[in-house]
Scaffold this active site. Structure first.
Site, PDB file in Angstrom:
ATOM      1  N   LYS A 192    -109.453  85.421  11.084  1.00 20.96           N
ATOM      2  CA  LYS A 192    -108.373  86.155  11.748  1.00 20.96           C
ATOM      3  C   LYS A 192    -108.581  87.656  11.519  1.00 20.96           C
ATOM      4  CE  LYS A 192    -104.876  82.462  11.260  1.00 20.96           C
ATOM      5  NZ  LYS A 192    -104.377  82.149  12.587  1.00 20.96           N
ATOM      6  N   HIS A 250    -106.603  77.364   3.614  1.00 24.73           N
ATOM      7  CA  HIS A 250    -106.288  78.687   4.152  1.00 24.73           C
ATOM      8  C   HIS A 250    -105.570  79.623   3.165  1.00 24.73           C
ATOM      9  CE1 HIS A 250    -107.399  76.568   7.662  1.00 24.73           C
ATOM     10  NE2 HIS A 250    -106.230  76.035   7.941  1.00 24.73           N
TER      11      HIS A 250
HETATM   12  C1  BG6 Z   1    -104.913  74.016  10.638  1.00 24.10           C
HETATM   13  C2  BG6 Z   1    -104.017  72.944  10.096  1.00 24.10           C
HETATM   14  O1  BG6 Z   1    -106.048  74.145   9.843  1.00 24.10           O
HETATM   15  O2  BG6 Z   1    -104.211  75.244  10.678  1.00 24.10           O
HETATM   16  C3  BG6 Z   1    -102.780  72.811  10.949  1.00 24.10           C
HETATM   17  O3  BG6 Z   1    -104.710  71.687  10.055  1.00 24.10           O
HETATM   18  C4  BG6 Z   1    -102.104  74.168  11.076  1.00 24.10           C
HETATM   19  O4  BG6 Z   1    -101.889  71.850  10.395  1.00 24.10           O
HETATM   20  C5  BG6 Z   1    -103.092  75.235  11.525  1.00 24.10           C
HETATM   21  O5  BG6 Z   1    -101.057  74.055  12.034  1.00 24.10           O
HETATM   22  C6  BG6 Z   1    -102.474  76.621  11.515  1.00 24.10           C
HETATM   23  O6  BG6 Z   1    -103.384  77.526  12.053  1.00 24.10           O
HETATM   24  P1  BG6 Z   1    -102.892  78.801  12.883  1.00 24.10           P
HETATM   25  O7  BG6 Z   1    -104.108  79.611  13.116  1.00 24.10           O
HETATM   26  O8  BG6 Z   1    -102.278  78.276  14.131  1.00 24.10           O
HETATM   27  O9  BG6 Z   1    -101.884  79.480  11.999  1.00 24.10           O
END
Ligand code: BG6
Length: 489
Positions: A192, A250
């Site tokens: 990001k 994450h």
């Molecule tokens: C993914 C998860 O890795 O990341 C999901 O498996 C989650 O559950 C998503 O919703 C969130 O990613 P972003 O970029 O939409 O915030």
């Protein structure tokens, strides 16, 4: 051709960047959800803005498709998720695509031979494994048996195991076929723009780094509530839960960007080393550091066990026990079906040691000074502080300085996280990928929690989680929901 999400920002070509070697991308799971929503539109975008001029794509999946129906699938995905697709662009992109049914040794070999027919010399290949964990090892064996390992890179999607033991076993099996230097473990939060901006903000300026430590910072929050629910992923989610899905991946990765020391250079090994040092300094996470939650009604969702103990929400406190951060709590929170969708990192600074302002002045009443990063594409940042309200006397109020990339002329240049990471993988740049040892260390610090998880507490949909979250952070308070919204421009 235009889809419902047609973008208004004109595409800008980024032709000056090194385009990387001519590469065949072999996309496993090409007709799956991630491929449809992110990977195919991302590849199309990279090609259409001139960032990947020399790629060809072999799509493969276990679903029944012909070349024709695969092209129709791709076209639908671009219409829905990319929007701005001219006939000329589609013509160019579709010529680069070929479907290999079933992903078997024979079909892969023949599809690759066909698409590389007119190319000379050894070819570079990027195998993108957009497949469930069980499928990943099978694909790796197929690649070995097809002789597709040399001159190749392999991109792997999480989860990288479910605990320390399984992560070690997975890494060991991968390493039997691919050298670690060929493996790109993706964590899309690291792609990001806003996450990268944390590095720029910290290390490209003289102003902030001197205050970036335990003497000045009271605590840090990394808060990623989601409004999304299960989205037809019950099978995956039941076995995973919020901690494994979001935190051990994450949130910890973003925490490492926030907490790491200045790397010796902007090179992959230097950055990885500093991130892994953060992980090595983390104290083990135990059951008392965590609030697990489950939204009401989760157990009635199709595909969910009626007595499921899977958490759809988690809040935790953790510590990085090094000279910079000893004693500074990091509070992390994420969950499904919550009140708002947000992705913020919030740094709370210590309050002044003494105040000369009288008690009615408003000093301290609206919390400490905060530096806030929004991980959405706008890369918003805010620095809040107390300032004087105009007029007689000394009344204070919380003010802020805010930035958003939307306000700049670069707003059309933002690369979606997967685009950035695919581009880096094609060019062989490991900076934004995770390593076997980093991933294993994160499972190691999680062992106490995974072996003895506290019970899940119910929370109503559309809220901020179970009530226990307030005890976890007391005497501090969660930043979200914001008292003052971001400034709209
Ligand atoms: C993914 C998860 O890795 O990341 C999901 O498996 C989650 O559950 C998503 O919703 C969130 O990613 P972003 O970029 O939409 O915030």
């Amino acid at each position: 051709m235009t889809g419902p999400d047609t973008m208004t920002t004109p595409k800008r070509r980024h032709a000056s960047l090194d385009p990387g070697p001519p590469t065949t991308i072999v996309l496993f799971g090409a007709t799956g959800d991630l491929s449809r929503r992110k990977l195919l539109p991302g590849l199309f975008h990279l090609v259409s803005v001139g960032l990947l001029p020399h790629v060809r794509i072999v799509g493969t999946s276990l679903e029944d498709h012909t070349q024709e129906s695969f092209l129709a699938f791709v076209r639908e995905s671009l219409m829905t998720f990319e929007g701005q697709v001219s006939e000329a662009e589609w013509e160019d992109f579709s010529r680069r695509l070929i479907f290999a049914p079933g992903g078997t040794v024979e079909s892969l070999k023949s599809a690759i031979a066909e698409i590389e027919r007119d190319l000379d010399g050894p070819q570079h290949r990027l195998h993108y494994l957009s497949v469930p964990p069980k499928g990943a090892l099978a694909v790796i064996r197929t690649l070995r048996d097809s002789g597709l390992v040399e001159n190749s890179r392999v991109v792997m999607e999480k989860p990288f195991g479910v605990d320390l033991e399984s992560a070690k076993a997975l890494n060991a099996e991968v390493h039997e076929v691919f050298d670690e230097s060929q493996v790109f473990r993706i964590d899309h939060f690291l792609g990001k723009e806003a996450a990268l901006n944390i590095l720029a903000f910290r290390f490209a300026n003289g102003l902030f780094e001197p205050i970036w430590h335990r003497n000045m910072i009271d605590h840090v929050q990394i808060d990623v509530p989601e409004q999304l629910g299960l989205e037809q992923r019950a099978d995956f989610y039941e076995a995973t839960g919020a901690y494994r899905d979001m935190v051990v991946t994450h949130l910890f990765q973003v925490m490492a960007f926030t907490a790491m020391e200045a790397p010796t250079s902007l090179a992959p090994a230097a950055i990885t080393e500093e991130k892994n040092k953060v992980f090595r300094s983390m104290l083990p996470i135990g059951p008392d550091d965590v609030v697990r939650g489950q939204y009401s009604g989760y157990r009635n969702e199709p595909g969910v066990h009626p007595e499921s103990e899977t958490e759809t929400f988690i809040a935790l406190r953790c510590f990085i026990d090094n000279w910079r951060w000893a004693g500074v709590p990091f509070y992390l929170r994420t969950g499904k079906n919550m009140a708002e969708g947000q992705r913020i990192i919030s740094i709370a600074f210590k309050e002044p040691p003494k105040s000369m302002f009288p008690s009615g002045s408003g000093i301290g009443q609206r919390g400490p000074d905060h530096l806030t990063f929004d991980l959405a594409d706008e890369s918003r940042m805010s620095l809040s502080f107390y300032g004087k309200r105009p007029g007689p006397g000394f009344r204070l109020d919380k003010l802020s300085m805010q930035f958003s990339v939307e306000e700049t002329e670069w707003s059309g240049d933002v690369l979606e996280a997967y685009e950035r990471l695919i581009l880096d993988a094609v060019r062989g740049d490991h900076t934004l990928f995770t390593t076997a040892s980093g991933v294993e260390r994160l499972w190691e610090v999680s062992a106490g929690l995974l072996d003895d998880p506290p019970p899940v507490r119910p929370y109503a949909r559309g809220t901020w989680g179970p009530n226990q979250i307030h005890q976890l952070i007391a005497p501090r308070a969660w930043r979200l929901p914001f008292e003052r919204a971001w400034r709209e421009h």
